[in-house]
Design an enzyme around this catalytic site. Structure first.
Site, PDB file in Angstrom:
ATOM      1  CE  LYS A   1     114.540 -36.278 -23.070  1.00  0.00           C
ATOM      2  NZ  LYS A   1     113.431 -35.978 -22.183  1.00  0.00           N
TER       3      LYS A   1
ATOM      4  CD  GLU B   1     114.881 -52.361 -25.991  1.00  0.00           C
ATOM      5  OE1 GLU B   1     115.691 -51.506 -25.556  1.00  0.00           O
ATOM      6  OE2 GLU B   1     113.882 -52.734 -25.355  1.00  0.00           O
TER       7      GLU B   1
ATOM      8  CG  HIS C   1      83.701 -57.872 -39.918  1.00  0.00           C
ATOM      9  ND1 HIS C   1      82.448 -58.291 -40.304  1.00  0.00           N
ATOM     10  CD2 HIS C   1      83.906 -56.676 -40.534  1.00  0.00           C
ATOM     11  CE1 HIS C   1      81.929 -57.402 -41.143  1.00  0.00           C
ATOM     12  NE2 HIS C   1      82.805 -56.413 -41.302  1.00  0.00           N
TER      13      HIS C   1
ATOM     14  CE  LYS D   1     113.980 -48.463 -20.115  1.00  0.00           C
ATOM     15  NZ  LYS D   1     114.229 -47.030 -20.251  1.00  0.00           N
TER      16      LYS D   1
ATOM     17  CD  GLU E   1     106.777 -44.274 -21.543  1.00  0.00           C
ATOM     18  OE1 GLU E   1     107.345 -45.376 -21.606  1.00  0.00           O
ATOM     19  OE2 GLU E   1     107.070 -43.325 -22.285  1.00  0.00           O
TER      20      GLU E   1
ATOM     21  N   GLY F   1     110.210 -37.985 -24.280  1.00  0.00           N
ATOM     22  CA  GLY F   1     110.341 -38.928 -25.397  1.00  0.00           C
ATOM     23  C   GLY F   1     109.041 -39.119 -26.161  1.00  0.00           C
ATOM     24  NE  ARG F   2     104.753 -40.134 -21.512  1.00  0.00           N
ATOM     25  CZ  ARG F   2     105.745 -40.247 -20.630  1.00  0.00           C
ATOM     26  NH1 ARG F   2     106.865 -40.854 -20.955  1.00  0.00           N
ATOM     27  NH2 ARG F   2     105.632 -39.737 -19.411  1.00  0.00           N
TER      28      ARG F   2
END
Ligand code: F6P
Length: 497
Positions: A183, A189, A359, A469, A328, A242-243
């Site tokens: 965005k 990254e 389990h 960041k 977030e 973004g999310r």
């Protein structure tokens, strides 16, 4: 008495007492919408709590906030903008809906052009992005792929080369399309990975690596500046968080891999849930009722976590996706006006897939000291063609776990005693297709929003991620003057001078 105090003052009934008192409990607390059956009957919700939460909603202006959200009002006040993910599905301010429609036509035209060979022979797609630019697309790809897709698509997010390297070893550089999803078009990254992919293409003899790049971003100028041809830059509005962005051109790799029709079904399913959220009264409104349950367990029963178990391998990434969406959005300590939040914010969302999780972690759910509201998801139509026992076993295990958590079992031996009265919600999908998945994800978005309104916080900013960041950038720049001794020592041990 304020509304929270009134809710807290309600006498607590056990799940057993609630079922014994009301033979219509399942009918009253379950809802059908867009191919999904939502069963809230195994929660402690009752008419008195519903009434209390409805009064709280009125005091918090939830109905007006839903209108504001779906009409493009600038409700993200810390950043001075609207939150227009519903406009991507056709519900919103007219200009925003039209803008989203035009941008999506461009996206679809590029999908068709690539399908028709405009960029040469493509077999592999590397989709680079992180957070909202990866979790949504990857969830959709994993959930909806059927195995005979024309392209093999890898979603890579981590800066760790262990994520990207095996893909580069497997893919043919000459037949690879690179999709950069960001965005902001600045995320470290994503751009380190992008450089490594273009370097790999060059090393492999691809003459024009930049001719095989598509950029998905709200900052189209930055993409062009970075070297992507304008014809392959697919913008979306800055007002789409973004999310919340999988519905926008961030979904390009999904539309290309699974087909535009699947993507359209996803948008249609999302729009159905939007209409429901806008129109249903709060005693029938599924995202709102889910938020009431969330707030009840979080504030009144002090549950610090909520666990989500998908009894379907295809939905294995749902907990990861929900972690970003919910944590977030609502993991905040201040109200929208900046004053301190004086109650719990988002619960910690965690989970896994059934039956594996039974389990591993279910011991704690059945007998541990934490009360954990559980959410089960299952799909009636199996996603495979193996013997029916597989699916029978899967779904019946899911239902049995909800029953066991609720009813418990008494024993004189404390080690074998199950206290029961542990709540769960079950979401049973008719099938796992674009429409149901779209409705499901939109349900989670609106539930997150309703929770934020009940708390009074802004779910659409995320300043909490910035300090880390900044400090990473300082370390990368060799500026560790401000760092503590522990951090400095770690750095020197990993990278001795
Ligand atoms: O650092 C958090 C975050 O900003 C998320 O909100 C976002 O989804 C992710 O990073 C990726 O950001 P972008 O799409 O701008 O690369």
């Amino acid at each position: 008495m304020d509304h929270w105090t009134a809710i807290e003052a309600q006498p607590a009934s056990t799940l057993k007492a609630l079922f014994d008192a009301d033979p219509d409990r399942v009918a009253q607390w379950s809802f059908d919408q867009s191919g999904i059956y939502f069963d809230f009957s195994k929660t402690h919700m009752n008419s008195a709590l519903l009434d209390g939460f409805q009064k709280l909603s009125a005091a918090k202006g939830l109905a007006d906030q839903i209108e504001a959200l779906t009409n493009g009002v600038a409700i993200n006040i810390s950043e001075g903008r609207a939150a227009e993910h519903t406009a991507e599905r056709g519900i919103g301010a007219d200009t925003s809906v039209e803008n989203a429609r035009l941008l999506k036509s461009r996206m679809k035209a590029l999908v068709q052009a690539i399908d028709a060979g405009a960029l040469g022979e493509i077999e592999h797609i590397i989709h680079l992005g992180i957070g909202g630019s990866a979790l949504g697309p990857e969830l959709l790809l994993e959930a909806l792929k059927i195995g005979d897709e024309k392209y093999e698509t890898a979603v890579i997010s981590n800066i760790d080369g262990c994520a990207l390297e095996p893909v580069l070893e497997r893919f043919d550089a000459h037949k690879t399309l690179l999709v950069i999803a960001s965005k902001s078009f600045t995320t470290a990254e994503t751009f380190l990975n992008a450089r490594s992919v273009t370097d790999w293409m060059t090393e492999q003899g691809v003459t024009d690596p930049f001719g095989k790049i598509v950029a998905l971003t709200a900052m189209p100028d930055k993409a062009v500046e970075w070297g992507v041809d304008e014809s392959r830059v697919l913008p979306f509005s800055e007002t789409v968080g973004g999310r919340y962005s999988l519905w926008s051109c961030i979904g390009f790799s999904v539309a290309l891999t699974l087909g535009v029709d699947v993507f359209d079904d996803l948008l249609a399913g999302g729009a159905e849930m939007d209409q429901h959220f806008k129109e249903a009264s709060f005693d029938q409104n599924i995202p709102v009722i889910a938020a009431f349950c969330d707030q009840y367990y979080s504030q009144i029963r002090n549950c610090e976590t909520r666990a989500v178990f998908a009894y379907d391998e295809r939905l294995g990434l749902l907990p990861d996706y929900l972690q970003q969406l919910e944590m977030e959005s609502n993991g905040k300590s201040v109200l929208a006006d900046g004053k301190p939040l004086d109650r719990h914010s988002s619960p910690i969302v965690w989970g896994g897939v059934g039956t594996d999780a039974q389990h591993a972690v279910f011991q704690l759910l059945h007998q541990g000291t934490h009360l954990v509201p559980v959410e089960f998801l299952a799909v009636i139509e199996p996603g495979h063609s193996l013997a029916a026992e597989h699916h029978h076993g899967l779904l019946l295990n899911c239902f049995a776990q909800g029953a066991a958590l609720m009813t418990g079992k008494e024993s004189d031996d404390a080690n074998r005693n199950y206290p029961g009265d542990r709540p769960s919600v079950t979401l049973l999908l008719d099938d796992l297709d674009g429409r149901t998945l779209g409705a499901l994800i939109a349900f989670y978005e609106h539930r997150t929003f309703a929770n934020a309104v009940l708390l009074g916080i802004n779910p659409y900013d995320q300043f909490g991620v910035e300090l880390g960041k900044e400090m990473a950038n300082a370390l990368l720049a060799g500026d560790s003057n401000q760092m503590d001794l522990s951090t400095e020592t770690l750095k020197n041990r990993a990278f001795p001078a």
